[in-house]
Design a protein around this motif. Structure first.
Motif, short mmCIF file in Angstrom:
data_model
loop_
_atom_site.label_atom_id
_atom_site.label_comp_id
_atom_site.label_asym_id
_atom_site.label_seq_id
_atom_site.Cartn_x
_atom_site.Cartn_y
_atom_site.Cartn_z
N TRP A 1 62.22 -82.74 -0.14
CA TRP A 1 63.72 -82.59 0.40
C TRP A 1 64.48 -83.76 -0.46
N SER A 2 65.86 -83.11 -0.60
CA SER A 2 66.83 -83.78 -1.28
C SER A 2 67.46 -84.68 -0.11
N PRO A 3 68.12 -85.74 -0.27
CA PRO A 3 68.86 -86.41 0.69
C PRO A 3 69.98 -85.33 1.23
N ALA A 4 70.56 -84.61 0.71
CA ALA A 4 71.52 -83.59 1.19
C ALA A 4 70.86 -82.48 2.14
N GLU A 5 69.66 -82.24 2.23
CA GLU A 5 68.85 -81.50 3.05
C GLU A 5 68.29 -82.11 4.29
N LEU A 6 68.33 -83.42 4.52
CA LEU A 6 67.80 -84.06 5.54
C LEU A 6 68.69 -84.25 6.67
N TYR A 7 68.36 -84.06 7.96
CA TYR A 7 69.21 -84.34 9.14
C TYR A 7 68.76 -85.57 9.76
N ILE A 8 69.88 -86.54 9.90
CA ILE A 8 69.67 -87.87 10.46
C ILE A 8 70.39 -87.88 11.39
N ASP A 9 69.87 -87.92 12.90
CA ASP A 9 71.14 -88.06 13.78
C ASP A 9 71.58 -89.58 14.11
N PHE A 10 72.80 -89.89 13.64
CA PHE A 10 72.87 -91.40 14.06
C PHE A 10 73.60 -91.60 15.40
N SER A 11 74.00 -90.40 16.11
CA SER A 11 74.69 -90.65 17.38
C SER A 11 74.12 -91.24 18.54
N GLU A 12 72.80 -91.33 18.25
CA GLU A 12 72.07 -91.80 19.41
C GLU A 12 72.12 -93.61 19.65
N GLY A 13 72.38 -94.09 18.79
CA GLY A 13 72.45 -95.49 18.51
C GLY A 13 73.88 -96.10 19.24
N GLY A 14 74.91 -95.01 19.05
CA GLY A 14 76.19 -95.50 19.58
C GLY A 14 76.80 -96.29 18.65
N GLU A 15 76.37 -96.73 17.58
CA GLU A 15 76.80 -97.21 16.44
C GLU A 15 78.11 -96.53 15.62
N ASP A 16 78.86 -97.18 15.14
CA ASP A 16 79.79 -96.45 14.02
C ASP A 16 78.96 -96.71 12.83
N TRP A 17 79.13 -95.79 11.77
CA TRP A 17 78.35 -95.89 10.43
C TRP A 17 79.11 -95.36 9.53
N SER A 18 78.82 -95.61 8.40
CA SER A 18 79.63 -95.06 7.20
C SER A 18 78.58 -94.93 6.14
N PRO A 19 78.71 -93.81 5.26
CA PRO A 19 77.71 -93.54 4.21
C PRO A 19 77.66 -94.68 3.30
N ALA A 20 76.43 -95.24 2.82
CA ALA A 20 76.52 -95.93 1.61
C ALA A 20 76.12 -95.15 0.39
N PRO A 21 76.67 -95.86 -0.72
CA PRO A 21 76.43 -95.05 -1.84
C PRO A 21 74.70 -95.22 -2.23
N LEU A 22 74.20 -94.10 -2.97
CA LEU A 22 72.81 -93.90 -3.12
C LEU A 22 72.57 -94.81 -4.25
N TRP A 23 73.46 -95.20 -5.12
CA TRP A 23 73.16 -96.26 -6.20
C TRP A 23 73.99 -97.28 -6.14
#
Length: 135
Positions: free
Chosen positions: A110-132
């Motif tokens: 699976w490529s990272p674009a194909e993965l589903y990760i639910d960040f909503s459960e922790g209630g924290e704000d997040w922002s994507p980090a660069p892969l490299w």
């Protein structure tokens, strides 16, 4: 629902990329229970399922389609569906009761674009980090 509905899961779940080996029966070749599944013939292209369905509904005429090979394919399909839905939590890497009978000799990547990760459960704000890292 029918196989015409379920075949839509073939691509997103990469079911045809799973290959199941039988470590306690090393003389048996690994199988790919969803390898030939197609939306053009969603029941008939799953030969093991088509055989099961035929025997179930017309035992007198189709009983010869009940075979040990089809049984291995059907049980392997269940293992593939467990892995596709629950991923590594079923423990086929050697850490569960299932690993005595089944191993994956191939599985999808699976490529990272194909993965589903639910960040909503922790209630924290997040922002994507660069892969490299920069620099």
């Amino acid at each position: 629902m029918s196989t015409a509905d379920y075949v839509r899961l073939l691509g997103p779940m990469k079911l045809d990329a799973y290959e199941v080996a039988f470590p306690s029966l090393p003389w048996l070749a690994p199988v790919r229970p969803f390898d030939a599944w197609s939306s053009e013939a969603p029941t008939q292209s799953l030969t093991w399922y088509d055989a099961y369905n035929g025997v179930k509904h017309n035992r007198e005429r189709e009983f010869e389609r009940a075979s040990l090979g089809n049984a291995f394919l059907a049980v392997s399909a269940v293992v593939v569906m467990l892995a596709a839905q629950f991923s590594r939590s079923i423990g086929l890497g050697g850490h569960s009761d299932l690993s005595a009978f089944f191993r994956f000799s191939a599985r999808p990547t699976w490529s990272p674009a194909e993965l589903y990760i639910d960040f909503s459960e922790g209630g924290e704000d997040w922002s994507p980090a660069p892969l490299w890292p920069e620099g």
